[in-house]
Design a protein around this motif. Structure first.
Motif, PDB file in Angstrom:
ATOM      1  N   ASP A 340       0.823  -1.212   0.000  1.00 41.96           N
ATOM      2  CA  ASP A 340       0.000   0.000   0.000  1.00 41.96           C
ATOM      3  C   ASP A 340       0.857   1.262   0.000  1.00 41.96           C
ATOM      4  O   ASP A 340       0.433   2.304  -0.487  1.00 41.96           O
ATOM      5  CB  ASP A 340      -0.880   0.052   1.266  1.00 41.96           C
ATOM      6  CG  ASP A 340      -1.890  -1.069   1.341  1.00 41.96           C
ATOM      7  OD1 ASP A 340      -2.363  -1.521   0.285  1.00 41.96           O
ATOM      8  OD2 ASP A 340      -2.212  -1.502   2.470  1.00 41.96           O
ATOM      9  N   SER A 389       2.620   4.569  -9.250  1.00 48.01           N
ATOM     10  CA  SER A 389       1.196   4.695  -9.568  1.00 48.01           C
ATOM     11  C   SER A 389       0.318   3.727  -8.779  1.00 48.01           C
ATOM     12  O   SER A 389      -0.860   4.007  -8.553  1.00 48.01           O
ATOM     13  CB  SER A 389       0.977   4.489 -11.072  1.00 48.01           C
ATOM     14  OG  SER A 389       1.417   3.194 -11.472  1.00 48.01           O
ATOM     15  N   TYR A 391       0.626   2.743  -5.594  1.00 48.43           N
ATOM     16  CA  TYR A 391       0.616   2.916  -4.145  1.00 48.43           C
ATOM     17  C   TYR A 391      -0.481   3.897  -3.723  1.00 48.43           C
ATOM     18  O   TYR A 391      -0.970   4.698  -4.518  1.00 48.43           O
ATOM     19  CB  TYR A 391       1.976   3.424  -3.663  1.00 48.43           C
ATOM     20  CG  TYR A 391       3.121   2.498  -3.989  1.00 48.43           C
ATOM     21  CD1 TYR A 391       3.269   1.284  -3.335  1.00 48.43           C
ATOM     22  CD2 TYR A 391       4.050   2.837  -4.976  1.00 48.43           C
ATOM     23  CE1 TYR A 391       4.327   0.432  -3.642  1.00 48.43           C
ATOM     24  CE2 TYR A 391       5.103   1.995  -5.291  1.00 48.43           C
ATOM     25  CZ  TYR A 391       5.238   0.787  -4.631  1.00 48.43           C
ATOM     26  OH  TYR A 391       6.272  -0.050  -4.935  1.00 48.43           O
ATOM     27  N   LYS A 392      -0.819   3.843  -2.441  1.00 47.98           N
ATOM     28  CA  LYS A 392      -1.820   4.755  -1.884  1.00 47.98           C
ATOM     29  C   LYS A 392      -1.174   5.912  -1.135  1.00 47.98           C
ATOM     30  O   LYS A 392      -1.729   7.008  -1.083  1.00 47.98           O
ATOM     31  CB  LYS A 392      -2.747   3.973  -0.956  1.00 47.98           C
ATOM     32  CG  LYS A 392      -3.503   2.859  -1.681  1.00 47.98           C
ATOM     33  CD  LYS A 392      -4.051   1.810  -0.730  1.00 47.98           C
ATOM     34  CE  LYS A 392      -4.630   0.637  -1.513  1.00 47.98           C
ATOM     35  NZ  LYS A 392      -4.981  -0.507  -0.653  1.00 47.98           N
ATOM     36  N   VAL A 393      -0.008   5.656  -0.538  1.00 49.71           N
ATOM     37  CA  VAL A 393       0.704   6.676   0.225  1.00 49.71           C
ATOM     38  C   VAL A 393       2.190   6.593  -0.106  1.00 49.71           C
ATOM     39  O   VAL A 393       2.742   5.497  -0.205  1.00 49.71           O
ATOM     40  CB  VAL A 393       0.505   6.487   1.749  1.00 49.71           C
ATOM     41  CG1 VAL A 393       1.338   7.495   2.533  1.00 49.71           C
ATOM     42  CG2 VAL A 393      -0.971   6.617   2.125  1.00 49.71           C
ATOM     43  N   PHE A 413       0.537  11.173  -9.305  1.00 51.43           N
ATOM     44  CA  PHE A 413       0.169  10.346  -8.156  1.00 51.43           C
ATOM     45  C   PHE A 413      -0.865  11.069  -7.291  1.00 51.43           C
ATOM     46  O   PHE A 413      -1.878  10.498  -6.882  1.00 51.43           O
ATOM     47  CB  PHE A 413       1.428  10.021  -7.361  1.00 51.43           C
ATOM     48  CG  PHE A 413       1.204   9.382  -6.027  1.00 51.43           C
ATOM     49  CD1 PHE A 413       0.851   8.047  -5.923  1.00 51.43           C
ATOM     50  CD2 PHE A 413       1.361  10.125  -4.858  1.00 51.43           C
ATOM     51  CE1 PHE A 413       0.651   7.454  -4.689  1.00 51.43           C
ATOM     52  CE2 PHE A 413       1.169   9.543  -3.617  1.00 51.43           C
ATOM     53  CZ  PHE A 413       0.802   8.206  -3.535  1.00 51.43           C
ATOM     54  N   GLY A 418      -3.565   9.822  -4.613  1.00 53.42           N
ATOM     55  CA  GLY A 418      -2.502   9.405  -3.714  1.00 53.42           C
ATOM     56  C   GLY A 418      -2.183  10.481  -2.693  1.00 53.42           C
ATOM     57  O   GLY A 418      -2.478  11.664  -2.904  1.00 53.42           O
ATOM     58  N   LYS A 419      -1.586  10.084  -1.574  1.00 50.17           N
ATOM     59  CA  LYS A 419      -1.278  11.012  -0.494  1.00 50.17           C
ATOM     60  C   LYS A 419       0.193  10.897  -0.093  1.00 50.17           C
ATOM     61  O   LYS A 419       0.832   9.869  -0.296  1.00 50.17           O
ATOM     62  CB  LYS A 419      -2.160  10.740   0.725  1.00 50.17           C
ATOM     63  CG  LYS A 419      -3.661  10.882   0.456  1.00 50.17           C
ATOM     64  CD  LYS A 419      -4.042  12.304   0.051  1.00 50.17           C
ATOM     65  CE  LYS A 419      -5.540  12.421  -0.200  1.00 50.17           C
ATOM     66  NZ  LYS A 419      -5.917  13.774  -0.702  1.00 50.17           N
TER      67      LYS A 419
END
Length: 654
Positions: A340, A389, A391-393, A413, A418-419
């Motif tokens: 993640d 691309s 991943y979430k964080v 991103f 995304g963060k």
């Protein structure tokens, strides 16, 4: 590469007689079978410079009267065991005495290359000297004369060298040999030439034969160096100076490079070259399992006695770990990690890469990995070339100032939802003290107070409604459009000779100094170097701040949740047609002067796991036991409970 390898060191002084006098094909084979070994790295040439076979390119050890290398290869191949061949490339003590002018000279490599022959240690060679041709002839001889399954070259890397050859090269090129950047740039070219010449030498005889150049560490951000190898061997002896955090950090970087890789530990209580030193069997079981859980094969370091007889106690020790690994291999090969979070390695930042810094575990990286492991987050370690691309964080830990190129990489991103989690000086532009991202705050300056305190506005396990001291440099920010997650408070005064209070630092005055942690459109910013701080101090508040930030940023998108304790490690791998969930548990403790050891393996019971997966699951079972366990599945979430985890348990979801 094979899963169950042994790296059989054989660095043997020329003063010792009777080399290989107790070697026996049957005993060698018995040890390998006892150890469940299917690949053993054997020696052509050691750090002392001697050959362990008849040689025209080198000199056979004065105490050896037969072809030990050939006998080892024949014995191993007879029982289906592969034999990569080792040559010490950077060290050759015999030649250091004969040709000291070939040695690396310079303060940067002084630990290895001081011109002092009164201390019992090795000396480092420069590959810009005639030594390179001497080494290439030895490699050519081995590849021509022996059925090697690979070549392992040790003690290599980019060097800053001021020897006569490097100085002459720089002068001939019109460059200043006192210019550090010119010296480093030449070191890069010298190393590139060395690796190219080795590849050419090998491929003239056996095209494609695996070659690995070992520098003791794979530097994050230097893919060019990694790709000069056919595969990667991640040297990481927890008791030998690497620690238990190094291997997960290294493995989670290289697993994205597309190269086969293994984790190299040792049977030693300490580090390389220890005769009579033994790790507890449970430590070796855990280290082999940790490699497996990170998608790696395993190599265990041993050192052969000068007389050539394999130590059966060592191979019973290795066999206890490798027998378990052998039973698990079906679920370990050709896997892809699920993650993640992307941790942007501090070592991979441009400033580290351009300066040639190769520190194994920068504190920010080590602290971040420790937090992520203890929080059971699924993560990869990335560099500027990584595809982010999926991943979430993305975590920017402590020290990364943002270049236009990095901002350009992160823009798509962020646009897709995304963060970013940033801390300390990370998230600021490289050329100004302003944020490159919208954290809902404006950067002001470094706090003049040291240390400062943090009073959180959130609740988490183990936190109380109070102000917590943080020891790293605080950064002062003001709130703009963001939301404060806790405020910074200052002490009455800094501790000086003129005024101080109590034993350590001045207490909190309760005076607010703006937000200490803030959330904006692009992510969350923490105004301390919390990752480095956790590596140095291990205070719970640092970890809880980061975990709260990650939980907020991930929202309902966290793939894995588990009740496994903080010392447990959880990973998730995808294999053709199934997922493999790895659960490990062991507690390293410090002994002596700080050596981390694992002795007891305490089983943990009733470990629950919840996985959010994009594919429907039809069957869940324990591996290698093949015992089915009950599970529930609803709205893409699979839940199950593992009755017992003893060191390492795999759960397969088909």
């Amino acid at each position: 590469m094979n899963f169950r390898q042994v790296h059989l060191d054989f660095h043997t002084s020329g003063k010792i007689p009777g080399i290989g006098s107790s070697f026996s094909k049957a005993q060698f084979q018995k040890a390998l079978k006892t150890g469940h070994v299917n690949s053993v790295t054997v020696f052509s040439k050691c750090h002392h410079g001697w050959a362990y076979h008849p040689s025209k390119a080198n000199q056979i050890h004065p105490g050896l009267d037969f072809d030990l290398l050939g006998a080892q290869i024949e014995a191993a191949h007879e029982i289906g065991v592969r034999t990569p061949v080792y040559l010490s490339a950077g060290f050759d003590e015999k030649m250091a005495l004969r040709h000291p002018e070939w040695l690396v000279v310079g303060k940067e490599d002084g630990r290895l290359a001081l011109p002092d022959f009164t201390t019992p240690r090795y000396h480092l060679f420069c590959f810009n000297s005639p030594y390179l041709d001497y080494l290439l002839a030895q490699i050519e001889e081995v590849v021509k004369n022996y059925d090697a399954d690979g070549i392992f070259l040790d003690i290599v890397g980019v060097r800053r060298c001021h020897c006569q050859y490097c100085t002459r090269t720089l002068l001939e090129e019109g460059k200043d040999p006192l210019d550090d950047s010119a010296v480093l740039e030449l070191g890069e070219r010298v190393y590139a030439n060395y690796t190219a010449k080795v590849r050419e030498t090998v491929d003239r005889i056996r095209p494609g034969l695996p070659v690995f150049h070992n520098s003791g560490h794979i530097q994050r951000g230097r893919r060019d160096l990694a790709y000069r190898n056919s595969h990667l061997e991640l040297e990481s002896l927890p008791t030998g100076g690497w620690g238990y955090d190094h291997f997960p950090l290294s493995a989670r970087y290289v697993q994205q490079l597309g190269l086969d890789y293994l984790g190299m530990t040792g049977k030693f209580h300490g580090t390389w070259g220890e005769f009579g030193g033994f790790k507890h069997p449970n430590a070796l079981r855990y280290e082999v399992s940790l490699a497996a859980a990170n998608g790696a094969k395993s190599s265990i370091g041993d050192q052969l006695h000068p007389q050539g007889e394999m130590d059966m106690a060592t191979y019973r020790l290795i066999g206890a770990a490798y027998q378990e690994l052998e039973e698990k291999e079906e679920w370990l090969d050709n896997v892809k990690p699920v993650a993640d979070i992307a941790l942007f390695s501090c070592q991979a930042y441009s400033s580290f890469v351009e300066s040639g810094q190769g520190e194994r575990n920068p504190n920010s990286d080590a602290g971040a990995v420790r937090m992520l492991l203890e929080g059971h987050y699924l993560f990869d370690v990335i560099d500027a070339e990584s595809d982010i691309s999926g991943y979430k964080v993305v975590i920017l830990p402590d020290c990364e100032r943002i270049t236009p190129a990095l901002r350009e990489k992160l823009d798509p991103f962020l646009e897709k939802g995304g963060k970013i989690l940033a801390s300390g000086k990370s998230g600021l532009w490289e050329d100004s003290d302003t944020f490159a991202f919208d954290f809902g705050a404006d950067y002001l300056r470094e706090s003049p107070c040291m240390p400062c305190y943090f009073r959180p506005d959130f609740e988490m396990q183990g936190l109380f409604d109070t102000a917590y001291v943080l020891y790293s440099q605080a950064e002062m920010i003001s709130l703009s459009a963001g939301a404060s997650l806790g405020r910074q408070e200052v002490p009455y005064f800094n501790r000086t000779a003129e005024h101080f209070c109590s034993h350590q630092h001045t207490p909190d005055s309760g005076e607010a100094a703006g937000p200490g942690m803030v959330r904006g459109k692009d992510g969350i910013y923490i105004g301390w170097q919390v990752f480095s701080e956790y590596a140095e101090h291990g205070a719970l508040i640092s970890k809880r701040m980061v975990q709260h930030a990650l939980d907020v940023l991930l929202g309902g998108g966290k793939t894995l949740e588990t009740t496994l304790g903080a010392q447990g490690v959880a990973t998730l791998m995808e294999q053709a047609g199934r997922y493999v969930s790895h659960l490990l548990y062991a507690v390293p403790v410090k002994r002596g002067s700080g050596v981390e050891v694992i002795e007891d393996i305490t089983p943990v019971h009733d470990v629950s796991v919840r996985l959010r997966l994009p594919k429907a699951i039809k069957r869940v079972y324990l591996a290698p036991q093949r015992e089915e366990i009950p599970f529930t599945q609803k709205d893409g979430t699979v839940e199950f409970t593992v009755a017992k985890v003893c060191c390492h348990q795999m759960v397969v979801l088909e």
